[in-house]
Motif scaffolding. Structure first.
Motif, PDB file in Angstrom:
ATOM      1  N   GLU A   7      14.600   1.849  -8.273  1.00  0.00           N
ATOM      2  CA  GLU A   7      12.510   1.172  -8.374  1.00  0.00           C
ATOM      3  C   GLU A   7      12.134  -0.540  -7.860  1.00  0.00           C
ATOM      4  O   GLU A   7      11.415  -0.334  -7.054  1.00  0.00           O
ATOM      5  N   TYR A   8      13.301  -0.973  -8.075  1.00  0.00           N
ATOM      6  CA  TYR A   8      12.915  -2.825  -7.465  1.00  0.00           C
ATOM      7  C   TYR A   8      13.192  -2.708  -6.017  1.00  0.00           C
ATOM      8  O   TYR A   8      11.786  -3.287  -5.067  1.00  0.00           O
ATOM      9  N   ALA A   9      13.856  -1.716  -5.485  1.00  0.00           N
ATOM     10  CA  ALA A   9      13.839  -1.830  -4.204  1.00  0.00           C
ATOM     11  C   ALA A   9      13.047  -1.022  -3.382  1.00  0.00           C
ATOM     12  O   ALA A   9      12.299  -2.269  -2.180  1.00  0.00           O
ATOM     13  N   TRP A  10      11.851  -0.444  -4.089  1.00  0.00           N
ATOM     14  CA  TRP A  10      11.626   0.378  -3.195  1.00  0.00           C
ATOM     15  C   TRP A  10       9.868  -0.369  -3.517  1.00  0.00           C
ATOM     16  O   TRP A  10       9.232  -0.357  -2.507  1.00  0.00           O
ATOM     17  N   VAL A  11       9.847  -1.305  -4.401  1.00  0.00           N
ATOM     18  CA  VAL A  11       8.808  -2.051  -4.816  1.00  0.00           C
ATOM     19  C   VAL A  11       8.600  -3.078  -3.818  1.00  0.00           C
ATOM     20  O   VAL A  11       7.433  -3.473  -3.280  1.00  0.00           O
ATOM     21  N   LEU A  12      10.149  -4.062  -3.809  1.00  0.00           N
ATOM     22  CA  LEU A  12      10.170  -4.751  -2.768  1.00  0.00           C
ATOM     23  C   LEU A  12       9.664  -4.410  -1.038  1.00  0.00           C
ATOM     24  O   LEU A  12       8.620  -4.788  -0.249  1.00  0.00           O
ATOM     25  N   VAL A  17       5.500  -4.768   2.574  1.00  0.00           N
ATOM     26  CA  VAL A  17       4.327  -3.755   3.617  1.00  0.00           C
ATOM     27  C   VAL A  17       3.091  -4.727   3.784  1.00  0.00           C
ATOM     28  O   VAL A  17       2.171  -4.728   4.449  1.00  0.00           O
ATOM     29  N   LEU A  18       2.501  -4.735   2.211  1.00  0.00           N
ATOM     30  CA  LEU A  18       1.925  -5.271   1.676  1.00  0.00           C
ATOM     31  C   LEU A  18       1.365  -6.369   2.293  1.00  0.00           C
ATOM     32  O   LEU A  18       0.294  -6.650   3.013  1.00  0.00           O
ATOM     33  N   GLU A  19       2.448  -6.902   2.321  1.00  0.00           N
ATOM     34  CA  GLU A  19       2.661  -8.675   2.443  1.00  0.00           C
ATOM     35  C   GLU A  19       2.328  -8.997   4.109  1.00  0.00           C
ATOM     36  O   GLU A  19       1.729  -9.794   4.976  1.00  0.00           O
ATOM     37  N   GLY A  20       2.501  -7.477   4.961  1.00  0.00           N
ATOM     38  CA  GLY A  20       3.032  -7.544   6.522  1.00  0.00           C
ATOM     39  C   GLY A  20       0.860  -7.006   7.154  1.00  0.00           C
ATOM     40  O   GLY A  20       0.614  -8.165   8.180  1.00  0.00           O
ATOM     41  N   ILE A 139       1.135  -5.179  -7.824  1.00  0.00           N
ATOM     42  CA  ILE A 139       2.181  -3.854  -7.762  1.00  0.00           C
ATOM     43  C   ILE A 139       4.012  -4.471  -8.562  1.00  0.00           C
ATOM     44  O   ILE A 139       3.668  -3.594  -9.665  1.00  0.00           O
ATOM     45  N   ALA A 140       3.472  -5.615  -8.766  1.00  0.00           N
ATOM     46  CA  ALA A 140       5.249  -5.877  -9.504  1.00  0.00           C
ATOM     47  C   ALA A 140       4.872  -6.043 -11.112  1.00  0.00           C
ATOM     48  O   ALA A 140       6.005  -5.509 -11.146  1.00  0.00           O
ATOM     49  N   VAL A 141       3.807  -6.340 -11.302  1.00  0.00           N
ATOM     50  CA  VAL A 141       4.307  -5.696 -13.336  1.00  0.00           C
ATOM     51  C   VAL A 141       4.260  -4.220 -13.153  1.00  0.00           C
ATOM     52  O   VAL A 141       4.441  -4.153 -14.960  1.00  0.00           O
ATOM     53  N   PHE A 163       8.959 -12.755  -4.751  1.00  0.00           N
ATOM     54  CA  PHE A 163       8.996 -14.378  -4.152  1.00  0.00           C
ATOM     55  C   PHE A 163       9.730 -13.651  -3.045  1.00  0.00           C
ATOM     56  O   PHE A 163       8.994 -13.964  -1.998  1.00  0.00           O
ATOM     57  N   LEU A 164      10.610 -13.088  -2.924  1.00  0.00           N
ATOM     58  CA  LEU A 164      11.410 -11.904  -1.728  1.00  0.00           C
ATOM     59  C   LEU A 164      10.396 -11.580  -0.574  1.00  0.00           C
ATOM     60  O   LEU A 164      10.735 -11.827   0.890  1.00  0.00           O
ATOM     61  N   GLY A 165       9.344 -10.568  -1.670  1.00  0.00           N
ATOM     62  CA  GLY A 165       8.247 -10.063  -0.366  1.00  0.00           C
ATOM     63  C   GLY A 165       7.247 -11.201  -0.126  1.00  0.00           C
ATOM     64  O   GLY A 165       6.442 -11.244   1.276  1.00  0.00           O
ATOM     65  N   GLY A 166       6.955 -12.136  -0.654  1.00  0.00           N
ATOM     66  CA  GLY A 166       6.241 -12.958   0.428  1.00  0.00           C
ATOM     67  C   GLY A 166       6.954 -14.229   0.536  1.00  0.00           C
ATOM     68  O   GLY A 166       5.867 -14.613   1.949  1.00  0.00           O
ATOM     69  N   ILE A 167       8.109 -14.351   0.854  1.00  0.00           N
ATOM     70  CA  ILE A 167       8.769 -14.516   1.792  1.00  0.00           C
ATOM     71  C   ILE A 167       8.741 -14.162   3.061  1.00  0.00           C
ATOM     72  O   ILE A 167       8.236 -14.880   4.604  1.00  0.00           O
ATOM     73  N   ILE A 168       9.105 -13.147   3.440  1.00  0.00           N
ATOM     74  CA  ILE A 168       9.042 -11.502   3.860  1.00  0.00           C
ATOM     75  C   ILE A 168       7.965 -12.009   4.925  1.00  0.00           C
ATOM     76  O   ILE A 168       7.786 -11.902   5.734  1.00  0.00           O
TER      77      ILE A 168
END
Length: 259
Positions: A7-12, A17-20, A139-141, A163-168
């Motif tokens: 579930e964490y991997a999917w949300v990441l 995609v969202l950050e992109g 999304i993360a909450v 944090f990881l999603g933001g960096i990417i």
């Protein structure tokens, strides 16, 4: 435990995609801001912009539970983007008839030195950071909490995913901005469309401001609703495509006239 990790991997993935997507309009703003610099300085300004984006997003992530209470941050960002958009379009469309070419060149270079440009990019980054982190938090909450440790009022597991999603997303923004600069250099007439996009992104921040709990002019859920998201992206694409086709047509006409 494996189900939670999946579930964490999917949300990441969803966050990346969202950050992109968020990076696309942010990148246009950054590209427009650095376009006037020499090519080697454009890359430096974008690099410093990436560092600033990293710092602001990291800080925003720590302080998001505090920052959400201050609608003024996005209001300032909205006003700033609308100002530079309207000012550029006014200068390019109306001042050309009032000033000589030398006057225009001198006027457009004022306040556009390297460090002044970097400062403007960083100012825009602040508004983008809050926008990006608010979307990521929403999304993360929804993820199940991992452990009892919290960072900035957010569960450590959820914090790590954001944090990881933001960096990417920031890396995507950096390279997208560099690509947009090349496109603007190839098709100079696209600059007006680019500034219209900057203004439209400003409108997006206005909507976020008006829907803030402490402002309450628009419903809180409106900026995240499907109708508004579709409207935003459709208008953005129409501006981009319209500007592209007009600039290509003008360039072809110029080539024909030169022959």
């Amino acid at each position: 435990m494996e189900a939670i990790l999946l579930e964490y991997a999917w949300v990441l993935v969803v966050l990346v995609v969202l950050e992109g997507l968020l990076a696309a309009d942010n990148a246009v703003v950054m590209a427009v801001m650095v376009k006037h610099l020499p090519e080697n300085k454009q890359k430096k300004a974008l690099f410093y912009g990436l560092i600033g984006a990293f710092i602001f997003r990291f800080v925003a992530l720590f302080l998001i539970t505090v920052l959400v209470n201050y609608w003024e941050i996005q209001a300032i960002g909205a006003a700033y983007l609308l100002f530079i958009s309207i000012k550029h379009i006014y200068d390019s469309k109306f001042k050309k008839s009032e000033e000589t070419k030398e006057d225009i060149e001198e006027h457009t270079q004022k306040g556009k030195g390297f460090w002044a440009t970097v400062a403007k990019v960083e100012l825009a980054d602040i508004a983008f950071a809050v926008d990006s982190m608010l979307a990521a938090v929403a999304i993360a909450v929804t993820l199940p909490e991992m452990g009892d440790f919290h960072i900035g009022g957010i569960n450590a597991g959820q914090f790590a995913v954001m944090f990881l999603g933001g960096i990417i997303g920031m890396v995507i923004m950096r390279f997208a901005a560099q690509w947009f600069v090349k496109i603007l250099n190839k098709y100079p007439d696209l600059e007006t469309a680019a500034f219209l996009i900057v203004g439209w992104v400003g409108v997006k921040l206005v909507v976020l401001t008006l829907s803030h709990d402490k402002v309450g002019i628009l419903p809180h859920e409106f900026p995240h609703s499907t109708p508004w998201k579709l409207t935003f992206w459709i208008v953005l694409l129409l501006i981009a495509l319209g500007g592209y086709f007009i600039s290509v047509a003008k360039k072809k006409k110029q080539v024909v006239e030169e022959k």
